[in-house]
Scaffold this active site. Sequence first.
Site, PDB file in Angstrom:
ATOM      1  N   HIS A  17      35.935  39.947  36.124  1.00  0.00           N
ATOM      2  CA  HIS A  17      36.184  41.294  36.677  1.00  0.00           C
ATOM      3  C   HIS A  17      37.586  41.318  37.271  1.00  0.00           C
ATOM      4  CE1 HIS A  17      34.506  44.804  39.365  1.00  0.00           C
ATOM      5  NE2 HIS A  17      35.790  44.991  39.063  1.00  0.00           N
ATOM      6  N   HIS A  19      41.190  43.828  37.000  1.00  0.00           N
ATOM      7  CA  HIS A  19      41.986  44.944  36.461  1.00  0.00           C
ATOM      8  C   HIS A  19      43.423  44.456  36.404  1.00  0.00           C
ATOM      9  CE1 HIS A  19      38.678  47.833  37.338  1.00  0.00           C
ATOM     10  NE2 HIS A  19      38.403  46.924  38.248  1.00  0.00           N
ATOM     11  N   HIS A 197      31.424  49.706  35.951  1.00  0.00           N
ATOM     12  CA  HIS A 197      31.329  49.607  37.406  1.00  0.00           C
ATOM     13  C   HIS A 197      30.145  50.484  37.835  1.00  0.00           C
ATOM     14  CE1 HIS A 197      35.351  47.994  37.208  1.00  0.00           C
ATOM     15  NE2 HIS A 197      35.514  47.981  38.518  1.00  0.00           N
ATOM     16  N   GLU A 200      29.041  50.017  43.455  1.00  0.00           N
ATOM     17  CA  GLU A 200      30.067  49.514  44.385  1.00  0.00           C
ATOM     18  C   GLU A 200      30.030  50.459  45.592  1.00  0.00           C
ATOM     19  OE1 GLU A 200      34.136  50.032  43.058  1.00  0.00           O
ATOM     20  OE2 GLU A 200      34.936  48.608  44.528  1.00  0.00           O
ATOM     21  N   ASP A 278      38.870  41.193  41.123  1.00  0.00           N
ATOM     22  CA  ASP A 278      39.012  42.653  41.006  1.00  0.00           C
ATOM     23  C   ASP A 278      40.489  43.075  40.922  1.00  0.00           C
ATOM     24  OD1 ASP A 278      38.003  45.206  40.712  1.00  0.00           O
ATOM     25  OD2 ASP A 278      37.334  45.430  42.778  1.00  0.00           O
ATOM     26  N   ASP A 279      41.154  43.164  42.072  1.00  0.00           N
ATOM     27  CA  ASP A 279      42.567  43.577  42.141  1.00  0.00           C
ATOM     28  C   ASP A 279      43.271  42.636  43.119  1.00  0.00           C
ATOM     29  OD1 ASP A 279      42.428  46.260  40.625  1.00  0.00           O
ATOM     30  OD2 ASP A 279      40.784  46.382  42.065  1.00  0.00           O
TER      31      ASP A 279
HETATM   32  N1  HPA Z   1      36.334  50.005  41.417  1.00  0.00           N
HETATM   33  C1  HPA Z   1      36.579  51.028  40.623  1.00  0.00           C
HETATM   34  N2  HPA Z   1      37.710  51.176  39.972  1.00  0.00           N
HETATM   35  C2  HPA Z   1      38.649  50.252  40.107  1.00  0.00           C
HETATM   36  C3  HPA Z   1      38.453  49.168  40.929  1.00  0.00           C
HETATM   37  C4  HPA Z   1      37.223  49.030  41.612  1.00  0.00           C
HETATM   38  O1  HPA Z   1      36.960  48.081  42.364  1.00  0.00           O
HETATM   39  N3  HPA Z   1      39.588  48.437  40.859  1.00  0.00           N
HETATM   40  C5  HPA Z   1      40.435  49.063  40.000  1.00  0.00           C
HETATM   41  N4  HPA Z   1      39.861  50.166  39.546  1.00  0.00           N
HETATM   42 ZN    ZN Z   2      36.823  46.672  39.562  1.00  0.00          ZN
END
Ligand code: HPA
Ligand code: ZN
Length: 336
Positions: A17, A19, A197, A200, A278-279
Amino acid sequence: MSDFKQWLWAMPKAELHLHIDGSLQAARLLQLAAKNGVEIPYNSVESVEQAYNFEDLQSFLDLYYLGASVLRDEEDFYFLMKDYLDKCHEQNIVHTEIMVEPQTYLPYGVTVETVLNGFRKAIADAKAQNGQSALMILSLLRHLSEDEAIAMLDSVAPYRDDFVAIGLASSELGHPPSKFERLYAKAKAQGYKLIAHAGEEGPPEYIWEALDLLHVDRIDHGVRCVEDTELVVRLINEQIPLTVCPLSNVRLCVFEKMADHNLLQMLQQGLCVTVNSDDPTYFGGFMNENFESLADALALTKEQALQLVANSFKASFLSDEAKAAYLSQLQDFAAS
Ligand code: HPA
Ligand code: ZN
């Protein structure tokens, strides 16, 4: 570094996961903004990093899309991907599945071909230099329409082999999986693996929809499943992987602090949970920093760490042979 952290660092790992725009480092962002003449309201690494102070998913996404707006040519995309893959090499992430979001760049006149030429070359170099393994996932933006997502799926048709799966990201609330049923049916018919996703910020109902309407193979995040016992039973019985991102969840205030994170409880219940970043540049750490944070706040054990990493290899979209080879590499590491 403690012995345990060194051990975590050395363990062969997989990331599921991630991006790619979320790995854009502040220095690179500033360099590309200057190179491409894009005006941004930041003039130093410190000023960019000061903005990494989010209240929720949307406040993060606003900065994330601003960051992605500085990329223009093949070389920019090459370096974005290569920077991330170099980081993977440093952290012993031997396999990674990377979300690519070409819709983000369309308003700036950047074509899918430009994006993919850069990314493909970086992946080929990482493979040749270090034996790294990477797959790309076409991630569609849920705040845009289903028709726009389908148009993007159609426009990557000439590059079908570049992507193993499709996914769904961006603003979750108000954009339920049910909005994208036609997209997922079409992608499934074309042989893509499916992820989304869900859960969350969105409620457990969004996870049910991702399973029952989109027929996903994995859920990204999914941490709110614990609010629905019947859903947890389903996820356990079917061993649906959840790609959990601990530092992301804390930075986006899904949990107030790491000590409150439910990842190890979910693991103990028998859910197929995995650890991911994630990021990473926006949320304060790549994969190893996520593991270290779990060690500090939740007393993660070696046994739990090995299980989490084994889950990642099993939940990957690699061939059965490749999965078995990585799992045996992990076993050798555990025994060493
Ligand atoms: N959630 C949804 N969209 C996203 C995320 C996330 O954690 N990170 C980058 N785009
Ligand atoms: Zn994500």
